[in-house]
Scaffold this motif. Sequence first.
Motif, PDB file in Angstrom:
ATOM      1  N   TYR A 157       8.239   0.882 -19.273  1.00  0.00           N
ATOM      2  CA  TYR A 157       7.430   0.062 -18.377  1.00  0.00           C
ATOM      3  C   TYR A 157       8.280  -0.514 -17.241  1.00  0.00           C
ATOM      4  N   GLU A 158       9.468   0.086 -17.018  1.00  0.00           N
ATOM      5  CA  GLU A 158      10.330  -0.308 -15.904  1.00  0.00           C
ATOM      6  C   GLU A 158       9.934   0.499 -14.663  1.00  0.00           C
ATOM      7  N   VAL A 159       9.627  -0.202 -13.563  1.00  0.00           N
ATOM      8  CA  VAL A 159       9.131   0.431 -12.348  1.00  0.00           C
ATOM      9  C   VAL A 159      10.264   1.144 -11.625  1.00  0.00           C
ATOM     10  N   GLU A 165       8.408   1.626  -3.372  1.00  0.00           N
ATOM     11  CA  GLU A 165       8.045   2.006  -2.010  1.00  0.00           C
ATOM     12  C   GLU A 165       6.527   2.138  -1.866  1.00  0.00           C
ATOM     13  N   ILE A 166       5.908   2.766  -2.837  1.00  0.00           N
ATOM     14  CA  ILE A 166       4.440   2.911  -2.820  1.00  0.00           C
ATOM     15  C   ILE A 166       3.771   1.557  -2.954  1.00  0.00           C
ATOM     16  N   LEU A 167       4.291   0.715  -3.880  1.00  0.00           N
ATOM     17  CA  LEU A 167       3.699  -0.609  -4.094  1.00  0.00           C
ATOM     18  C   LEU A 167       3.858  -1.492  -2.857  1.00  0.00           C
ATOM     19  N   VAL A 213       2.519  -6.194 -11.429  1.00  0.00           N
ATOM     20  CA  VAL A 213       2.077  -7.489 -10.912  1.00  0.00           C
ATOM     21  C   VAL A 213       3.269  -8.352 -10.512  1.00  0.00           C
ATOM     22  N   ARG A 214       4.316  -8.341 -11.328  1.00  0.00           N
ATOM     23  CA  ARG A 214       5.498  -9.153 -11.008  1.00  0.00           C
ATOM     24  C   ARG A 214       6.172  -8.677  -9.721  1.00  0.00           C
ATOM     25  N   ILE A 215       6.207  -7.348  -9.506  1.00  0.00           N
ATOM     26  CA  ILE A 215       6.805  -6.836  -8.274  1.00  0.00           C
ATOM     27  C   ILE A 215       5.978  -7.255  -7.067  1.00  0.00           C
TER      28      ILE A 215
END
Length: 277
Positions: A157-159, A165-167, A213-215
């Motif tokens: 679950y680590e982005v 970049e997409i987010l 969400v945190r990012i």
Amino acid sequence: MKRAILTLSLAALTLTSCGSKKKIAELEAKNKEIQDLLNTATVQLNTCLAEKSQLNSQVDYLKKSNSDLINTTANMTTLTSKGAENLEKSLESLKEKDLKIARLQDALTRKDSVTLALVTSIKRSVGINDPDIEVNVEKGVVYISIADKLLFKSGSYEVSDRAKEILGKVAKIVQDKPEFECMVEGHTDNVPIKNAILVDNWDLSVKRATSIVRILQKDYGIEPSRLVASGRGEYVPVDNNTSADGRAKNRRTRILILPKIDQFYDMIEKEMKNQTK
């Protein structure tokens, strides 16, 4: 001399008797004539009486018919008056409904315009013809579906850096729409997972949602009050889990951009007030 007198007397009696019979015959003839006239008059009288009775019946019928007609006319007048009143009310109701429909159509048009503009903006900003990123609208909500291979490593679950970049592009869209909320929804396939940190796929889907969400909050300054994290696990698949391709499609993250809940309540309340006017 006596004989002559007797003869004259007999002759006189004979003449007198003949005259009486003639008179009687005349009287009898006259009586018969009168009797015939009386009979004729009686017949005519009876006929007249019968005709009078028939005419009286017709007069009574006509009087009743006239009375019924008068009552019917009065009733029809009443009914016509009530009908006109009901028709007026129906027309007024139709006008109100037409007005409500027009308002709803205007609202739908505005909503569709906003939605279309938002979808176009997202596609242009995120923009990508990448088949692993889909942008669509379902029931008035904009969905950005991103395949998990662009965001996470398998079972993690680590982005990833590419995901950030997409987010960042998604975050720009969310920032440009302050009246919208952003819900992040995690999905997995049905392959069981369990380790020291994760209990199951549901747990994995929730943790992936909270990571994104945190990012959005920390890296891109999105207000946390506008963010929602949710996990659907393996329970809302878009394909079957019997093939590798199907499982890959089911492993995805959806980002929903939608009006805030309180705005929905405001719109409903305003529409209810408009309908009661």
